[in-house]
Scaffold this motif. Structure first.
Motif, PDB file in Angstrom:
ATOM      1  N   ARG A 171     -25.714 -14.861  19.649  1.00  0.00           N
ATOM      2  CA  ARG A 171     -24.391 -14.359  20.034  1.00  0.00           C
ATOM      3  C   ARG A 171     -23.400 -14.468  18.884  1.00  0.00           C
ATOM      4  N   LEU A 172     -23.472 -15.572  18.141  1.00  0.00           N
ATOM      5  CA  LEU A 172     -22.546 -15.799  17.036  1.00  0.00           C
ATOM      6  C   LEU A 172     -22.725 -14.774  15.928  1.00  0.00           C
ATOM      7  N   TRP A 173     -23.983 -14.429  15.638  1.00  0.00           N
ATOM      8  CA  TRP A 173     -24.272 -13.558  14.502  1.00  0.00           C
ATOM      9  C   TRP A 173     -24.516 -12.096  14.900  1.00  0.00           C
ATOM     10  N   GLY A 174     -24.486 -11.810  16.202  1.00  0.00           N
ATOM     11  CA  GLY A 174     -24.655 -10.435  16.647  1.00  0.00           C
ATOM     12  C   GLY A 174     -26.037  -9.873  16.413  1.00  0.00           C
ATOM     13  N   VAL A 175     -27.060 -10.723  16.567  1.00  0.00           N
ATOM     14  CA  VAL A 175     -28.449 -10.274  16.453  1.00  0.00           C
ATOM     15  C   VAL A 175     -29.185 -10.650  17.726  1.00  0.00           C
ATOM     16  N   SER A 176     -30.414 -10.177  17.858  1.00  0.00           N
ATOM     17  CA  SER A 176     -31.180 -10.491  19.061  1.00  0.00           C
ATOM     18  C   SER A 176     -31.687 -11.933  19.010  1.00  0.00           C
ATOM     19  N   GLU A 177     -31.909 -12.498  20.197  1.00  0.00           N
ATOM     20  CA  GLU A 177     -32.472 -13.846  20.262  1.00  0.00           C
ATOM     21  C   GLU A 177     -33.878 -13.880  19.690  1.00  0.00           C
ATOM     22  N   ASP A 178     -34.621 -12.775  19.844  1.00  0.00           N
ATOM     23  CA  ASP A 178     -35.964 -12.699  19.259  1.00  0.00           C
ATOM     24  C   ASP A 178     -35.922 -12.830  17.738  1.00  0.00           C
ATOM     25  N   THR A 179     -34.873 -12.275  17.125  1.00  0.00           N
ATOM     26  CA  THR A 179     -34.725 -12.385  15.669  1.00  0.00           C
ATOM     27  C   THR A 179     -34.557 -13.840  15.252  1.00  0.00           C
ATOM     28  N   ILE A 180     -33.717 -14.563  15.982  1.00  0.00           N
ATOM     29  CA  ILE A 180     -33.497 -15.982  15.662  1.00  0.00           C
ATOM     30  C   ILE A 180     -34.770 -16.781  15.909  1.00  0.00           C
ATOM     31  N   ARG A 181     -35.457 -16.474  17.005  1.00  0.00           N
ATOM     32  CA  ARG A 181     -36.715 -17.192  17.286  1.00  0.00           C
ATOM     33  C   ARG A 181     -37.738 -16.934  16.184  1.00  0.00           C
ATOM     34  N   ARG A 182     -37.791 -15.693  15.688  1.00  0.00           N
ATOM     35  CA  ARG A 182     -38.735 -15.376  14.611  1.00  0.00           C
ATOM     36  C   ARG A 182     -38.373 -16.142  13.351  1.00  0.00           C
ATOM     37  N   ASP A 183     -37.067 -16.221  13.046  1.00  0.00           N
ATOM     38  CA  ASP A 183     -36.627 -17.032  11.905  1.00  0.00           C
ATOM     39  C   ASP A 183     -37.100 -18.471  12.057  1.00  0.00           C
ATOM     40  N   MET A 184     -36.865 -19.041  13.240  1.00  0.00           N
ATOM     41  CA  MET A 184     -37.222 -20.442  13.476  1.00  0.00           C
ATOM     42  C   MET A 184     -38.725 -20.664  13.434  1.00  0.00           C
ATOM     43  N   ARG A 185     -39.466 -19.690  13.954  1.00  0.00           N
ATOM     44  CA  ARG A 185     -40.929 -19.813  13.923  1.00  0.00           C
ATOM     45  C   ARG A 185     -41.439 -19.822  12.486  1.00  0.00           C
ATOM     46  N   ASP A 186     -40.912 -18.928  11.646  1.00  0.00           N
ATOM     47  CA  ASP A 186     -41.333 -18.875  10.248  1.00  0.00           C
ATOM     48  C   ASP A 186     -40.914 -20.140   9.503  1.00  0.00           C
ATOM     49  N   MET A 187     -39.724 -20.633   9.814  1.00  0.00           N
ATOM     50  CA  MET A 187     -39.242 -21.844   9.153  1.00  0.00           C
ATOM     51  C   MET A 187     -40.046 -23.068   9.584  1.00  0.00           C
ATOM     52  N   SER A 241     -43.217 -22.970  10.433  1.00  0.00           N
ATOM     53  CA  SER A 241     -44.505 -22.835   9.734  1.00  0.00           C
ATOM     54  C   SER A 241     -44.405 -23.338   8.302  1.00  0.00           C
ATOM     55  N   ALA A 242     -43.211 -23.201   7.719  1.00  0.00           N
ATOM     56  CA  ALA A 242     -42.988 -23.673   6.355  1.00  0.00           C
ATOM     57  C   ALA A 242     -42.601 -25.145   6.303  1.00  0.00           C
ATOM     58  N   GLY A 243     -42.544 -25.802   7.484  1.00  0.00           N
ATOM     59  CA  GLY A 243     -42.213 -27.218   7.534  1.00  0.00           C
ATOM     60  C   GLY A 243     -40.753 -27.537   7.373  1.00  0.00           C
ATOM     61  N   LEU A 244     -39.869 -26.540   7.595  1.00  0.00           N
ATOM     62  CA  LEU A 244     -38.433 -26.734   7.386  1.00  0.00           C
ATOM     63  C   LEU A 244     -37.715 -27.255   8.624  1.00  0.00           C
ATOM     64  N   LEU A 245     -38.302 -27.079   9.795  1.00  0.00           N
ATOM     65  CA  LEU A 245     -37.697 -27.534  11.041  1.00  0.00           C
ATOM     66  C   LEU A 245     -38.779 -27.685  12.093  1.00  0.00           C
ATOM     67  N   LYS A 246     -38.371 -28.228  13.233  1.00  0.00           N
ATOM     68  CA  LYS A 246     -39.297 -28.356  14.365  1.00  0.00           C
ATOM     69  C   LYS A 246     -38.816 -27.464  15.501  1.00  0.00           C
ATOM     70  N   ARG A 247     -39.692 -26.572  15.959  1.00  0.00           N
ATOM     71  CA  ARG A 247     -39.354 -25.700  17.079  1.00  0.00           C
ATOM     72  C   ARG A 247     -39.405 -26.467  18.391  1.00  0.00           C
ATOM     73  N   VAL A 248     -38.412 -26.291  19.221  1.00  0.00           N
ATOM     74  CA  VAL A 248     -38.394 -26.833  20.574  1.00  0.00           C
ATOM     75  C   VAL A 248     -37.932 -25.719  21.499  1.00  0.00           C
ATOM     76  N   HIS A 249     -38.058 -25.968  22.803  1.00  0.00           N
ATOM     77  CA  HIS A 249     -37.655 -24.951  23.776  1.00  0.00           C
ATOM     78  C   HIS A 249     -36.180 -24.585  23.586  1.00  0.00           C
ATOM     79  N   GLY A 250     -35.918 -23.321  23.275  1.00  0.00           N
ATOM     80  CA  GLY A 250     -34.553 -22.838  23.152  1.00  0.00           C
ATOM     81  C   GLY A 250     -33.945 -22.942  21.771  1.00  0.00           C
ATOM     82  N   GLY A 251     -34.661 -23.557  20.817  1.00  0.00           N
ATOM     83  CA  GLY A 251     -34.049 -23.691  19.500  1.00  0.00           C
ATOM     84  C   GLY A 251     -34.879 -24.504  18.538  1.00  0.00           C
ATOM     85  N   ALA A 252     -34.204 -25.349  17.743  1.00  0.00           N
ATOM     86  CA  ALA A 252     -34.890 -26.098  16.696  1.00  0.00           C
ATOM     87  C   ALA A 252     -34.206 -27.435  16.457  1.00  0.00           C
ATOM     88  N   LEU A 253     -34.974 -28.378  15.910  1.00  0.00           N
ATOM     89  CA  LEU A 253     -34.483 -29.699  15.523  1.00  0.00           C
ATOM     90  C   LEU A 253     -34.865 -29.958  14.074  1.00  0.00           C
TER      91      LEU A 253
END
Length: 251
Positions: free
Chosen positions: A27-43, A45-57
């Motif tokens: 909502r903040l960036w005006g993109v789809s939630e799928d886009t953000i989820r794809r970003d988080m999934r790729d990140m 995989s690269a070990g930059l964050l941990k995916r959790v339900h609804g977002g990342a840690l």
């Protein structure tokens, strides 16, 4: 906003807020939630964050070896140890986890205090050599060398027969929602079972471990009797733990 810009801002948010929610960012960036989820999934995989339900840690930084950790945050660990020793009474049965903070706890136990100390860390047992009033019980098993603690079925079988008064638990990361975590599956299982067998469990935590996550879960925050942190911890950070039922003890 370009992909790299989004991902850089996600990392900045994790550092600042300790979490990132996919729906809010969309909502903040005006993109789809799928886009953000794809970003988080790729990140993830690269070990930059941990995916959790609804977002990342945020992901906890890789923990250096025991010999290196002995020289890190020594004054902070000393203060945590002093506070921890105040929670011990003579004649109790204490279980000490492995690690440099628990080694510091040993150094602050009065030499004339009568205790039974159980540990699965040979380095902790060796620290107790000069404590003549302390009976030491060392749990055996396969040694996980990174932390120098016994793990596996032999250690678990011995733990099943114990009922410590107090357990001082070590963790590599703590998060209000994800709880206490560590970097090894077998070590996590050992820590979890000791906690379940102990009447009280306290976890001393240096500030760098707060609001981060390691791969393997130990326990939820409400399962602790208390978490010990230095008084410099920010109130906004601690409030997240208190809202989950944490008893925060300031050192």
């Amino acid at each position: 906003m370009l992909t790299e810009q989004r991902r850089r801002q996600i990392l900045d948010m994790l550092k600042r807020d300790g979490r990132a929610v996919a729906g809010e960012l969309a909502r903040l960036w005006g993109v789809s939630e799928d886009t953000i989820r794809r970003d988080m999934r790729d990140m993830a995989s690269a070990g930059l964050l941990k995916r959790v339900h609804g977002g990342a840690l945020p992901v906890a930084a890789p923990l250096p070896g025991l010999s290196v950790r002995r020289g890190l945050a020594t004054e902070e660990k000393r203060r945590l140890a002093v506070a921890a020793v105040q929670l011990i009474a003579p004649e109790q049965v204490i279980f000490l986890d492995g690690g440099t903070t628990t080694a510091e706890i040993v150094r602050h136990i009065p030499r004339d205090m009568a205790l039974t100390v159980i540990t699965h860390a040979p380095t902790i047992a060796a620290e107790l050599e000069a404590h003549g009033a302390v009976d030491v019980v060392l749990i055996g098993g396969r040694i996980y060398k990174h932390s120098m603690v016994s793990v596996g079925p032999t250690a678990l079988a011995a733990i099943e027969r114990l009922r410590p008064d107090v357990f001082f638990l070590g963790a590599t990361a703590a998060h209000a929602s994800d709880g206490l975590t560590t970097g090894d599956f077998e070590e996590a299982a050992i820590k979890r079972r000791i906690l379940e067998r102990s009447l009280a469990t306290y976890c001393p935590l240096t500030l760098d471990k707060l609001d981060s996550v390691s791969p393997f879960g130990i326990a939820a925050i409400p399962e602790l009797t208390g978490m010990i942190v230095v008084s410099e911890a920010e109130d906004t950070v601690l409030e997240g733990y208190r809202s989950r039922g944490a008893n925060v003890i300031l050192a």
